[in-house]
Design a protein around this motif. Structure first.
Motif, PDB file in Angstrom:
ATOM      1  N   ALA A  44      17.295 -37.304  72.043  1.00 21.89           N
ATOM      2  CA  ALA A  44      16.727 -37.003  70.720  1.00 21.89           C
ATOM      3  C   ALA A  44      17.757 -37.218  69.620  1.00 21.89           C
ATOM      4  O   ALA A  44      17.444 -37.759  68.557  1.00 21.89           O
ATOM      5  N   THR A  45      19.000 -36.830  69.879  1.00 21.32           N
ATOM      6  CA  THR A  45      20.064 -37.005  68.890  1.00 21.32           C
ATOM      7  C   THR A  45      20.339 -38.483  68.650  1.00 21.32           C
ATOM      8  O   THR A  45      20.502 -38.912  67.499  1.00 21.32           O
ATOM      9  N   ALA A  46      20.380 -39.263  69.708  1.00 18.89           N
ATOM     10  CA  ALA A  46      20.631 -40.703  69.555  1.00 18.89           C
ATOM     11  C   ALA A  46      19.505 -41.379  68.784  1.00 18.89           C
ATOM     12  O   ALA A  46      19.753 -42.192  67.879  1.00 18.89           O
ATOM     13  N   VAL A  47      18.259 -41.027  69.098  1.00 18.97           N
ATOM     14  CA  VAL A  47      17.110 -41.640  68.416  1.00 18.97           C
ATOM     15  C   VAL A  47      17.084 -41.247  66.945  1.00 18.97           C
ATOM     16  O   VAL A  47      16.945 -42.098  66.064  1.00 18.97           O
ATOM     17  N   TYR A  48      17.250 -39.952  66.653  1.00 19.96           N
ATOM     18  CA  TYR A  48      17.221 -39.520  65.256  1.00 19.96           C
ATOM     19  C   TYR A  48      18.414 -40.086  64.493  1.00 19.96           C
ATOM     20  O   TYR A  48      18.275 -40.493  63.335  1.00 19.96           O
ATOM     21  N   GLY A  49      19.573 -40.133  65.133  1.00 15.12           N
ATOM     22  CA  GLY A  49      20.759 -40.698  64.476  1.00 15.12           C
ATOM     23  C   GLY A  49      20.571 -42.157  64.107  1.00 15.12           C
ATOM     24  O   GLY A  49      20.970 -42.602  63.026  1.00 15.12           O
ATOM     25  N   ARG A  50      19.926 -42.892  64.970  1.00 13.66           N
ATOM     26  CA  ARG A  50      19.659 -44.305  64.679  1.00 13.66           C
ATOM     27  C   ARG A  50      18.702 -44.452  63.498  1.00 13.66           C
ATOM     28  O   ARG A  50      18.898 -45.288  62.619  1.00 13.66           O
ATOM     29  N   ARG A  51      17.656 -43.608  63.494  1.00 15.17           N
ATOM     30  CA  ARG A  51      16.698 -43.636  62.368  1.00 15.17           C
ATOM     31  C   ARG A  51      17.384 -43.265  61.064  1.00 15.17           C
ATOM     32  O   ARG A  51      17.150 -43.899  60.030  1.00 15.17           O
ATOM     33  N   ARG A  52      18.223 -42.243  61.109  1.00 19.00           N
ATOM     34  CA  ARG A  52      18.914 -41.776  59.901  1.00 19.00           C
ATOM     35  C   ARG A  52      19.884 -42.840  59.383  1.00 19.00           C
ATOM     36  O   ARG A  52      19.966 -43.083  58.183  1.00 19.00           O
ATOM     37  N   THR A  53      20.603 -43.470  60.276  1.00 15.69           N
ATOM     38  CA  THR A  53      21.543 -44.518  59.880  1.00 15.69           C
ATOM     39  C   THR A  53      20.808 -45.693  59.252  1.00 15.69           C
ATOM     40  O   THR A  53      21.237 -46.232  58.227  1.00 15.69           O
ATOM     41  N   ARG A  54      19.685 -46.098  59.854  1.00 19.22           N
ATOM     42  CA  ARG A  54      18.882 -47.188  59.292  1.00 19.22           C
ATOM     43  C   ARG A  54      18.380 -46.831  57.898  1.00 19.22           C
ATOM     44  O   ARG A  54      18.380 -47.664  56.998  1.00 19.22           O
ATOM     45  N   ALA A  55      17.963 -45.576  57.718  1.00 19.44           N
ATOM     46  CA  ALA A  55      17.454 -45.147  56.404  1.00 19.44           C
ATOM     47  C   ALA A  55      18.548 -45.201  55.354  1.00 19.44           C
ATOM     48  O   ALA A  55      18.296 -45.577  54.202  1.00 19.44           O
ATOM     49  N   LEU A  56      19.771 -44.857  55.724  1.00 21.21           N
ATOM     50  CA  LEU A  56      20.868 -44.862  54.756  1.00 21.21           C
ATOM     51  C   LEU A  56      21.362 -46.267  54.430  1.00 21.21           C
ATOM     52  O   LEU A  56      22.008 -46.474  53.413  1.00 21.21           O
ATOM     53  N   ARG A  57      21.073 -47.223  55.286  1.00 22.27           N
ATOM     54  CA  ARG A  57      21.509 -48.599  55.033  1.00 22.27           C
ATOM     55  C   ARG A  57      20.598 -49.344  54.063  1.00 22.27           C
ATOM     56  O   ARG A  57      20.970 -50.368  53.528  1.00 22.27           O
ATOM     57  N   HIS A  58      19.387 -48.832  53.868  1.00 26.31           N
ATOM     58  CA  HIS A  58      18.434 -49.513  53.001  1.00 26.31           C
ATOM     59  C   HIS A  58      18.630 -49.107  51.549  1.00 26.31           C
ATOM     60  O   HIS A  58      19.010 -47.984  51.251  1.00 26.31           O
ATOM     61  N   SER A  59      18.340 -50.045  50.681  1.00 29.03           N
ATOM     62  CA  SER A  59      18.355 -49.756  49.248  1.00 29.03           C
ATOM     63  C   SER A  59      16.942 -49.842  48.753  1.00 29.03           C
ATOM     64  O   SER A  59      16.217 -50.758  49.131  1.00 29.03           O
ATOM     65  N   PRO A  60      16.501 -48.985  47.940  1.00 28.45           N
ATOM     66  CA  PRO A  60      17.166 -47.773  47.458  1.00 28.45           C
ATOM     67  C   PRO A  60      17.184 -46.706  48.550  1.00 28.45           C
ATOM     68  O   PRO A  60      16.422 -46.757  49.513  1.00 28.45           O
ATOM     69  N   LEU A  61      18.093 -45.737  48.373  1.00 29.22           N
ATOM     70  CA  LEU A  61      18.208 -44.655  49.342  1.00 29.22           C
ATOM     71  C   LEU A  61      16.933 -43.830  49.381  1.00 29.22           C
ATOM     72  O   LEU A  61      16.234 -43.715  48.378  1.00 29.22           O
ATOM     73  N   PRO A  62      16.614 -43.253  50.532  1.00 31.79           N
ATOM     74  CA  PRO A  62      15.380 -42.465  50.641  1.00 31.79           C
ATOM     75  C   PRO A  62      15.422 -41.224  49.750  1.00 31.79           C
ATOM     76  O   PRO A  62      16.482 -40.679  49.483  1.00 31.79           O
ATOM     77  N   VAL A  63      14.241 -40.838  49.317  1.00 33.22           N
ATOM     78  CA  VAL A  63      14.119 -39.620  48.515  1.00 33.22           C
ATOM     79  C   VAL A  63      13.236 -38.677  49.292  1.00 33.22           C
ATOM     80  O   VAL A  63      12.128 -39.065  49.683  1.00 33.22           O
ATOM     81  N   PRO A  64      13.598 -37.492  49.602  1.00 38.79           N
ATOM     82  CA  PRO A  64      14.903 -36.891  49.324  1.00 38.79           C
ATOM     83  C   PRO A  64      15.950 -37.414  50.308  1.00 38.79           C
ATOM     84  O   PRO A  64      15.640 -37.790  51.430  1.00 38.79           O
ATOM     85  N   LEU A  65      17.197 -37.419  49.851  1.00 29.00           N
ATOM     86  CA  LEU A  65      18.291 -37.918  50.670  1.00 29.00           C
ATOM     87  C   LEU A  65      18.690 -36.905  51.741  1.00 29.00           C
ATOM     88  O   LEU A  65      19.151 -37.281  52.806  1.00 29.00           O
ATOM     89  N   ALA A  66      18.462 -35.635  51.452  1.00 31.79           N
ATOM     90  CA  ALA A  66      18.811 -34.589  52.420  1.00 31.79           C
ATOM     91  C   ALA A  66      18.008 -34.782  53.701  1.00 31.79           C
ATOM     92  O   ALA A  66      16.847 -35.179  53.658  1.00 31.79           O
ATOM     93  N   PRO A  67      18.621 -34.515  54.837  1.00 33.05           N
ATOM     94  CA  PRO A  67      17.925 -34.688  56.103  1.00 33.05           C
ATOM     95  C   PRO A  67      16.764 -33.713  56.256  1.00 33.05           C
ATOM     96  O   PRO A  67      16.712 -32.670  55.623  1.00 33.05           O
ATOM     97  N   SER A  68      15.864 -34.074  57.119  1.00 32.02           N
ATOM     98  CA  SER A  68      14.662 -33.270  57.339  1.00 32.02           C
ATOM     99  C   SER A  68      14.946 -32.076  58.243  1.00 32.02           C
ATOM    100  O   SER A  68      16.091 -31.757  58.535  1.00 32.02           O
ATOM    101  N   ARG A  69      13.889 -31.484  58.729  1.00 33.45           N
ATOM    102  CA  ARG A  69      14.009 -30.332  59.627  1.00 33.45           C
ATOM    103  C   ARG A  69      14.636 -30.708  60.959  1.00 33.45           C
ATOM    104  O   ARG A  69      15.051 -29.834  61.717  1.00 33.45           O
TER     105      ARG A  69
END
Length: 105
Positions: A58-83
């Protein structure tokens, strides 16, 4: 404010942090499983090993999703991570307690 030489490295640092965490939890799973299988018996102590493996995945999958989201422009709103981040954090904390109990028993 980040310096121009630091631009774009946030996603890379985030990905490395998630990778380290999932690798550490997977290592915990392997050590717990090895300890139990070495004794040639299947006990309830395999539950923390199984839980650790699920948390590592679960950590590896979520980490990959989070990293992909941060690489895209514009940054996601909200930038803070989810639950998912507090949930994974608490999961790792509970796993640490269960691993300690499994090692004592």
């Amino acid at each position: 404010m980040t310096s121009p030489s630091d631009a774009g490295l946030q996603a890379e640092r985030t990905g490395l942090a998630w990778s380290r965490t999932s690798l550490g939890v997977a290592g915990n799973a392997a050590l717990l499983a090895f300890r139990e299988l070495q004794q040639a018996q299947l006990t309830l102590a395999l539950i923390p090993a199984s839980l650790a493996l699920l948390i590592a995945i679960a950590t590896a999958v979520y980490g990959r999703r989070r990293t992909r989201a941060l690489r895209h422009s514009p940054l996601p709103v909200p930038l803070a991570p989810s639950r998912a981040v507090p949930l994974l954090g608490w999961s790792v904390a509970v796993l640490a307690v269960l691993s300690g109990i499994a090692l004592i028993v």
